[in-house]
Write an enzyme that holds these catalytic residues in place. Structure first.
Site, PDB file in Angstrom:
ATOM      1  N   LYS A   8       0.853  -1.211   0.000  1.00 49.36           N
ATOM      2  CA  LYS A   8       0.000   0.000   0.000  1.00 49.36           C
ATOM      3  C   LYS A   8       0.874   1.240   0.000  1.00 49.36           C
ATOM      4  CE  LYS A   8       0.782   1.173   4.544  1.00 49.36           C
ATOM      5  NZ  LYS A   8       1.484   2.384   4.998  1.00 49.36           N
ATOM      6  N   ASP A 133      -2.165  -2.223  10.261  1.00 54.67           N
ATOM      7  CA  ASP A 133      -2.473  -2.075   8.837  1.00 54.67           C
ATOM      8  C   ASP A 133      -3.121  -3.322   8.229  1.00 54.67           C
ATOM      9  OD1 ASP A 133      -1.565   0.514   8.643  1.00 54.67           O
ATOM     10  OD2 ASP A 133       0.446  -0.050   7.965  1.00 54.67           O
TER      11      ASP A 133
HETATM   12  P1  ATP Z   1       3.906  -0.548   7.863  1.00 53.19           P
HETATM   13  O1  ATP Z   1       3.776   0.279   6.621  1.00 53.19           O
HETATM   14  O2  ATP Z   1       2.738  -1.466   8.092  1.00 53.19           O
HETATM   15  O3  ATP Z   1       4.314   0.219   9.064  1.00 53.19           O
HETATM   16  P2  ATP Z   1       6.499  -1.439   6.978  1.00 53.19           P
HETATM   17  O4  ATP Z   1       6.322  -1.567   5.510  1.00 53.19           O
HETATM   18  O5  ATP Z   1       7.203  -0.228   7.475  1.00 53.19           O
HETATM   19  O6  ATP Z   1       5.086  -1.603   7.644  1.00 53.19           O
HETATM   20  P3  ATP Z   1       7.196  -4.190   7.086  1.00 53.19           P
HETATM   21  O7  ATP Z   1       8.119  -4.327   5.956  1.00 53.19           O
HETATM   22  O8  ATP Z   1       5.808  -4.656   6.933  1.00 53.19           O
HETATM   23  O9  ATP Z   1       7.242  -2.665   7.550  1.00 53.19           O
HETATM   24  O10 ATP Z   1       7.760  -4.920   8.393  1.00 53.19           O
HETATM   25  C1  ATP Z   1       8.777  -4.422   9.168  1.00 53.19           C
HETATM   26  C2  ATP Z   1       9.268  -5.442  10.195  1.00 53.19           C
HETATM   27  O11 ATP Z   1       8.398  -6.567  10.326  1.00 53.19           O
HETATM   28  C3  ATP Z   1      10.612  -5.987   9.795  1.00 53.19           C
HETATM   29  O12 ATP Z   1      11.432  -5.916  10.941  1.00 53.19           O
HETATM   30  C4  ATP Z   1      10.385  -7.424   9.407  1.00 53.19           C
HETATM   31  O13 ATP Z   1      11.447  -8.275   9.754  1.00 53.19           O
HETATM   32  C5  ATP Z   1       9.128  -7.795  10.167  1.00 53.19           C
HETATM   33  N1  ATP Z   1       8.282  -8.721   9.388  1.00 53.19           N
HETATM   34  C6  ATP Z   1       7.656  -9.805   9.871  1.00 53.19           C
HETATM   35  N2  ATP Z   1       6.971 -10.436   8.913  1.00 53.19           N
HETATM   36  C7  ATP Z   1       7.160  -9.739   7.775  1.00 53.19           C
HETATM   37  C8  ATP Z   1       6.732  -9.907   6.434  1.00 53.19           C
HETATM   38  N3  ATP Z   1       5.943 -10.924   6.093  1.00 53.19           N
HETATM   39  N4  ATP Z   1       7.107  -9.002   5.520  1.00 53.19           N
HETATM   40  C9  ATP Z   1       7.879  -7.949   5.885  1.00 53.19           C
HETATM   41  N5  ATP Z   1       8.344  -7.754   7.130  1.00 53.19           N
HETATM   42  C10 ATP Z   1       7.993  -8.626   8.082  1.00 53.19           C
END
Ligand code: ATP
Length: 290
Positions: A8, A133
């Site tokens: 997203k 989210d």
């Molecule tokens: P958001 O926008 O929801 O805040 P983000 O995009 O900043 O999320 P993600 O990449 O979803 O962050 O996730 C960040 C953390 O979650 C990382 O430390 C990662 O190791 C852990 N994590 C656990 N499962 C997953 C997954 N399936 N995909 C990505 N990260 C994951």
């Protein structure tokens, strides 16, 4: 069963308060994009996970796809399991909800594979226990989200926009950025009503005027690449360029696919993690379905 779990972007992100338990109260416009992880699900006796793609994440209980399967099994008492494979494409720690997308994909996929017949609102309630989210990633669409992520209003969408996404630096921890956030750093607040109208009407100029992400200055202080990538996307013709979520990815929105492709090719020479995609409506898409 094979499906795509889509990332997203935040067209807007505002923080409008804080709950007694510390959670921030949000007001933001989010939409799925066609950048996605690939998930494969097969019936099995136990829940197991294997991972692939980039970056290679540990295939254990830290992975949100695995936690989602266990939460669904616990909620329903389903006796069997599933072999889950997640091939990662969505950048991690990017503010693109990659983990939440995987959790949503597994919840929707296993609801079907295990013939559980849970409603979307039941899945959303389970999803909220996994991450703020996840309810949005289950529902998709152009959505105004308030509360801590659980109050969602679907909005009309006039058109999809070609996008160039860049993660110009290492990932950021959402928790760290929320903890560092304070009113004093905010340089621009979004106008959510005006942005919603602009998205409904497909009005690039009005959308650009109404967009903002109040967390951007906090993340820019920690990663200089964020401001650099935004400047590069603007210089390459984006009508708007902004950080998504708490970063560290940024996106540029373009009025034509050709302009987006040209900007993508230029950005790709500067940053390895550069993606060409577009905003869309469905967040979880089954393969082999029209
Ligand atoms: P958001 O926008 O929801 O805040 P983000 O995009 O900043 O999320 P993600 O990449 O979803 O962050 O996730 C960040 C953390 O979650 C990382 O430390 C990662 O190791 C852990 N994590 C656990 N499962 C997953 C997954 N399936 N995909 C990505 N990260 C994951």
């Amino acid at each position: 069963m094979r499906l795509k779990a889509r990332a997203k972007i935040n067209w807007t992100l505002d923080i409008v308060g804080q709950r007694a338990d510390g959670y921030h109260l949000m007001d933001m416009l989010m939409q799925p994009v066609t950048l996605s992880d690939d998930i494969t699900l097969e019936k099995a006796d136990q829940v197991t996970l294997t991972t692939g793609g980039t970056p290679l994440l540990p295939a254990d209980e830290r992975h949100l796809a695995y936690r989602a399967a266990l939460a669904l099994k616990a909620h329903t008492g389903y006796p069997g399991g599933a072999a889950i494979h997640v091939k990662k494409h969505i950048p991690v720690g990017a503010g693109m909800g990659g983990g939440s997308a995987d959790a949503a994909g597994v919840l929707i996929g296993l609801n079907r594979l295990w013939a559980l017949n849970l409603s979307l609102s039941e899945l959303e309630a389970i999803g909220l226990t996994l991450g703020a989210d996840v309810p949005f990633c289950l529902r998709g669409g152009l959505t105004r989200t308030t509360g801590i992520g659980e109050c969602m209003e679907n909005l009309p969408c006039g058109r999809c926009w070609p996008l160039v996404v860049v993660q110009p630096c290492e990932g950021l921890s959402t928790k760290e950025i929320f903890t560092a956030y304070h009113e004093g750093v905010v340089d621009a607040r979004p106008d959510n009503a005006a942005a919603a109208l602009a998205l409904a009407q497909g009005d690039a100029s009005a959308l650009s005027d109404a967009m903002a992400n109040v967390m951007q200055p906090v993340s820019e202080q920690r990663r200089s690449g964020i401001a650099e990538a935004i400047a590069a996307l603007n210089a390459r013709g984006a009508f708007a360029a902004q950080m998504t979520g708490s970063g560290s990815a940024v996106f540029g929105a373009f009025t034509s696919t050709d302009a987006a492709k040209a900007a993508f090719e230029a950005a790709q020479r500067l940053w390895e993690r550069t993606y060409l995609c577009e905003s869309c409506m469905e967040s979880v898409v089954f393969d082999n379905e029209p």
